[in-house]
Design a protein around this motif. Sequence first.
Motif, mmCIF file in Angstrom:
data_model
loop_
_atom_site.group_PDB
_atom_site.id
_atom_site.type_symbol
_atom_site.label_atom_id
_atom_site.label_comp_id
_atom_site.label_asym_id
_atom_site.label_seq_id
_atom_site.Cartn_x
_atom_site.Cartn_y
_atom_site.Cartn_z
ATOM 1 N N GLN A 233 137.269 23.001 77.131
ATOM 2 C CA GLN A 233 138.406 22.086 77.246
ATOM 3 C C GLN A 233 138.537 21.222 75.989
ATOM 4 O O GLN A 233 139.632 20.997 75.495
ATOM 5 C CB GLN A 233 138.267 21.200 78.491
ATOM 6 N N ASP A 234 137.408 20.778 75.448
ATOM 7 C CA ASP A 234 137.434 19.984 74.216
ATOM 8 C C ASP A 234 137.968 20.810 73.039
ATOM 9 O O ASP A 234 138.738 20.321 72.219
ATOM 10 C CB ASP A 234 136.036 19.457 73.886
ATOM 11 N N ALA B 292 142.284 22.083 69.323
ATOM 12 C CA ALA B 292 143.219 23.077 68.783
ATOM 13 C C ALA B 292 144.667 22.617 68.985
ATOM 14 O O ALA B 292 145.501 22.758 68.089
ATOM 15 C CB ALA B 292 142.994 24.433 69.442
ATOM 16 N N ALA B 293 144.957 22.040 70.139
ATOM 17 C CA ALA B 293 146.321 21.552 70.399
ATOM 18 C C ALA B 293 146.681 20.426 69.434
ATOM 19 O O ALA B 293 147.803 20.390 68.901
ATOM 20 C CB ALA B 293 146.436 21.075 71.842
ATOM 21 N N ARG B 294 145.745 19.509 69.184
ATOM 22 C CA ARG B 294 145.984 18.428 68.223
ATOM 23 C C ARG B 294 146.210 18.975 66.815
ATOM 24 O O ARG B 294 147.092 18.533 66.090
ATOM 25 C CB ARG B 294 144.799 17.451 68.210
ATOM 26 N N TYR B 295 145.397 19.960 66.448
ATOM 27 C CA TYR B 295 145.517 20.569 65.125
ATOM 28 C C TYR B 295 146.878 21.265 64.970
ATOM 29 O O TYR B 295 147.537 21.132 63.939
ATOM 30 C CB TYR B 295 144.371 21.561 64.904
ATOM 31 N N LEU C 268 139.644 30.823 68.834
ATOM 32 C CA LEU C 268 140.495 29.660 68.590
ATOM 33 C C LEU C 268 139.677 28.517 68.005
ATOM 34 O O LEU C 268 140.084 27.867 67.053
ATOM 35 C CB LEU C 268 141.176 29.210 69.896
ATOM 36 N N GLY C 269 138.499 28.291 68.553
ATOM 37 C CA GLY C 269 137.624 27.233 68.049
ATOM 38 C C GLY C 269 137.195 27.486 66.612
ATOM 39 O O GLY C 269 137.039 26.550 65.823
ATOM 40 N N LYS D 127 149.623 20.530 66.542
ATOM 41 C CA LYS D 127 150.641 19.482 66.445
ATOM 42 C C LYS D 127 150.679 18.900 65.033
ATOM 43 O O LYS D 127 151.757 18.692 64.464
ATOM 44 C CB LYS D 127 150.354 18.384 67.470
ATOM 45 N N GLN D 128 149.513 18.649 64.447
ATOM 46 C CA GLN D 128 149.455 18.130 63.082
ATOM 47 C C GLN D 128 150.088 19.107 62.097
ATOM 48 O O GLN D 128 150.822 18.706 61.196
ATOM 49 C CB GLN D 128 148.006 17.870 62.662
ATOM 50 N N MET D 129 149.788 20.390 62.284
ATOM 51 C CA MET D 129 150.347 21.402 61.375
ATOM 52 C C MET D 129 151.865 21.487 61.511
ATOM 53 O O MET D 129 152.580 21.630 60.522
ATOM 54 C CB MET D 129 149.727 22.778 61.636
ATOM 55 N N ARG D 130 152.382 21.396 62.719
ATOM 56 C CA ARG D 130 153.844 21.404 62.918
ATOM 57 C C ARG D 130 154.498 20.213 62.218
ATOM 58 O O ARG D 130 155.525 20.348 61.569
ATOM 59 C CB ARG D 130 154.182 21.382 64.403
ATOM 60 N N GLU D 131 153.888 19.040 62.374
ATOM 61 C CA GLU D 131 154.419 17.843 61.710
ATOM 62 C C GLU D 131 154.379 18.003 60.188
ATOM 63 O O GLU D 131 155.329 17.648 59.492
ATOM 64 C CB GLU D 131 153.622 16.604 62.134
#
Length: 189
Positions: A56-57, A62-65, A36-37, A67-71
């Motif tokens: 965790q970082d 990955a979660a932020r990325y 994933l990283g 979210k950005q891709m979904r937007e």
Amino acid sequence: MKKRLAASTIDDSTKLDRKTIERNRRIHMKSLCHQLGSLIPPNLKPPKSKLMLGQQDQLDLAARYIKQMRERIEKLKRQKEQAMLNQSSERKMFVDTKLPIPELRDLGSGIEVMLVSGLNKTFMLYEVISVLEEEGAEVVTASFSTVGDKLFYVVHAQVKISRVGVETTRVKDRLQEFIAPLEIWPEDV
């Protein structure tokens, strides 16, 4: 005593199995986190001068990325829908002003006439058939279909006298008189 010994070895082997299963699970999760990283673009990761990211970082990044891709996907979908609406309305305006659209094809021993018309812009199909017959062709088939707000007519005709043939340019000129204005006829008939 033997029972205690047998029970003890069973408990020990069960504990070993559980430990092995848990160790394999942790190794598998670590591998998945590493994969994933590696999918996170380098521009989102901190500079190499900083310490390596913890699990965790990496998950947060990955979660932020994601979210950005979904937007971004949603934004692109909206842009596509808007472009399709604009294109559709432009095409509809163009086609509505240019209907009916006739097209003639010389098939050697026959002729094919295709007409596209809007539901609100009609003409008399019998006039097309009359022109063809007056010009020396015998109508074999005539059909139409409706797609959306358009009518598609197709008329196939055969030459009555094969050595004389049908003058497609003359048929075209006669059809122009009652179907469509001169400026919208295709030039390559």
